[in-house]
Design a protein around this motif. Sequence first.
Motif, short mmCIF file in Angstrom:
data_model
loop_
_atom_site.label_atom_id
_atom_site.label_comp_id
_atom_site.label_asym_id
_atom_site.label_seq_id
_atom_site.Cartn_x
_atom_site.Cartn_y
_atom_site.Cartn_z
N ILE A 65 0.61 -1.15 0.14
CA ILE A 65 -0.06 0.14 -0.02
C ILE A 65 0.99 1.19 0.03
O ILE A 65 0.52 2.14 -0.70
CB ILE A 65 -0.96 0.02 1.31
CG1 ILE A 65 -1.95 -1.26 1.20
CG2 ILE A 65 -1.83 1.35 1.27
CD1 ILE A 65 -2.69 -1.43 2.43
N THR A 69 1.06 4.51 -2.66
CA THR A 69 0.87 5.67 -2.56
C THR A 69 2.06 6.83 -2.99
O THR A 69 1.77 7.59 -3.40
CB THR A 69 0.74 6.10 -0.93
OG1 THR A 69 1.84 5.81 -0.11
CG2 THR A 69 -0.35 5.36 -0.46
N HIS A 72 1.45 7.41 -6.59
CA HIS A 72 0.42 8.05 -6.90
C HIS A 72 0.99 9.74 -6.51
O HIS A 72 0.64 10.63 -6.97
CB HIS A 72 -0.83 7.62 -6.18
CG HIS A 72 -1.55 6.60 -6.90
ND1 HIS A 72 -2.59 6.24 -6.49
CD2 HIS A 72 -1.12 5.96 -8.02
CE1 HIS A 72 -2.96 5.02 -7.46
NE2 HIS A 72 -2.18 4.92 -8.09
N ASP A 74 3.98 10.77 -6.19
CA ASP A 74 4.83 11.38 -7.22
C ASP A 74 4.11 11.99 -8.13
O ASP A 74 4.50 12.95 -9.02
CB ASP A 74 5.93 10.49 -7.66
CG ASP A 74 6.83 10.37 -6.24
OD1 ASP A 74 7.08 11.15 -5.56
OD2 ASP A 74 7.78 9.47 -6.48
N THR A 131 -6.04 8.80 1.50
CA THR A 131 -6.64 9.42 0.36
C THR A 131 -7.25 10.95 0.96
O THR A 131 -6.87 11.98 0.33
CB THR A 131 -7.75 8.68 -0.22
OG1 THR A 131 -8.53 8.38 0.57
CG2 THR A 131 -7.29 7.78 -1.12
N GLN A 195 6.41 12.21 10.11
CA GLN A 195 6.20 13.22 9.28
C GLN A 195 6.59 14.38 9.67
O GLN A 195 7.32 15.13 8.70
CB GLN A 195 4.37 13.14 9.02
CG GLN A 195 4.23 14.10 7.99
CD GLN A 195 4.73 13.58 6.56
OE1 GLN A 195 4.91 12.66 6.24
NE2 GLN A 195 5.30 14.70 5.91
C1 FPP Z 1 3.79 11.69 0.74
O1 FPP Z 1 3.87 12.95 1.12
C2 FPP Z 1 2.69 11.08 0.52
C3 FPP Z 1 1.84 10.13 1.44
C4 FPP Z 1 2.57 9.73 2.69
C5 FPP Z 1 0.51 9.77 1.11
C6 FPP Z 1 0.17 9.51 -0.31
C7 FPP Z 1 -1.24 9.04 -0.61
C8 FPP Z 1 -1.89 9.08 -1.67
C9 FPP Z 1 -1.26 9.44 -2.90
C10 FPP Z 1 -3.22 8.50 -1.42
C11 FPP Z 1 -3.33 7.27 -2.41
C12 FPP Z 1 -3.97 6.33 -1.77
C13 FPP Z 1 -3.75 4.80 -1.84
C14 FPP Z 1 -4.47 3.92 -0.77
C15 FPP Z 1 -3.21 4.53 -2.98
P1 FPP Z 1 5.11 13.92 0.75
O2 FPP Z 1 4.75 14.18 -0.69
O3 FPP Z 1 5.10 14.94 1.85
O4 FPP Z 1 6.34 13.07 0.91
P2 FPP Z 1 7.56 12.62 -0.17
O5 FPP Z 1 8.42 13.61 0.30
O6 FPP Z 1 7.88 11.47 0.12
O7 FPP Z 1 6.99 12.84 -1.74
#
Ligand code: FPP
Length: 316
Positions: A65, A69, A72, A74, A131, A195
């Motif tokens: 999962i 995420t 999606h 990115d 989501t 986070q």
């Molecule tokens: C990273 O955040 C993003 C997440 C932890 C959650 C992403 C959730 C979704 C895209 C919803 C889709 C849901 C499912 C069940 C497929 P960030 O952009 O702050 O971190 P990063 O630096 O790792 O990109």
Amino acid sequence: MNEVEELIRSKIAAEASQLQQISSYLLELGGKRIRPALCFLTARAFGKHPPEPKLIQIAAGIELIHMATLLHDDIIDKSPRRRNSDSAYLKFGLGDTLLTGDFLLVRAFSLCAQLDETIVLATERACVELTEGEILERPLSLYQASIEESLTIARKKTAALFRLACFAAAHLAKANPEIVNACSEFGESLGIAFQILDDILDVTADETLLGKPRGTDIREGKPSVVNILWLQTGSSLAAELLLSPQEMGELSAEQVERGIIELTEDNGEPVKEARKLAKHYADCALQNLEILEQSQNQSSLPELRALCDFVLTRLL
Ligand code: FPP
Ligand code: MG
């Protein structure tokens, strides 16, 4: 952990080679595998070691999962970099990356669905929260988020899977409801601290360790904890960079660098405040461990404590 890796590998097999290729690409980029680790360490706190097959299934399901995420996310963030490499979105394009995210999510559910209804429902709840967290995370130029809203986003987009990992392990160990709840709360608080550290590292970390350019949250005007605390200082630069309408176009590299300098020079106030907040949530996590400790003889609590320390001190 090898068994989780093997199970994930078996689940990313697909007739359409693109799905398997993109999934393997992301898998090989590595990662901390902190969610499966949380499953196993929580289970060990109940003397469940080595991990039973059901635990390996949910640990692999949760990691799948998480992988979905990232693919999606990115696309949504239009991020070209992930873990020091091209993101799947940049390398394979939007359509195939989107479909691979869908594929991984379905594969994850095929693992979770082999477990009992309580776990299936908890997994559904966590995915809905993911989501929700992502959809709430709109640029600050569109709405002025409060620190509470930012923490809600952190809880939903990140802590939901941490919570699920700890909940599932305690539930499978047949712990009583009060203890299952303490484990879930432990996971959630740790996830929020994790986070907040992510938000801090976005401006303080070495780019090689970060695996992507610094200041992404500034460039994207994200309602991160650091950005909101920065706006709350009344900084005119924060307002200029974070609240300018999107029609003004993307920030330049030089503007983002100015932001990073203001946020980090003299151990900048917003970063210091964010660290305090992360410490608060790590302490909440530790309080829940104490409830666990009192309940029975716990063999792996030192490792769960060490995980709290790791989250606060991690460099990536
Ligand atoms: C990273 O955040 C993003 C997440 C932890 C959650 C992403 C959730 C979704 C895209 C919803 C889709 C849901 C499912 C069940 C497929 P960030 O952009 O702050 O971190 P990063 O630096 O790792 O990109
Ligand atoms: Mg992102």
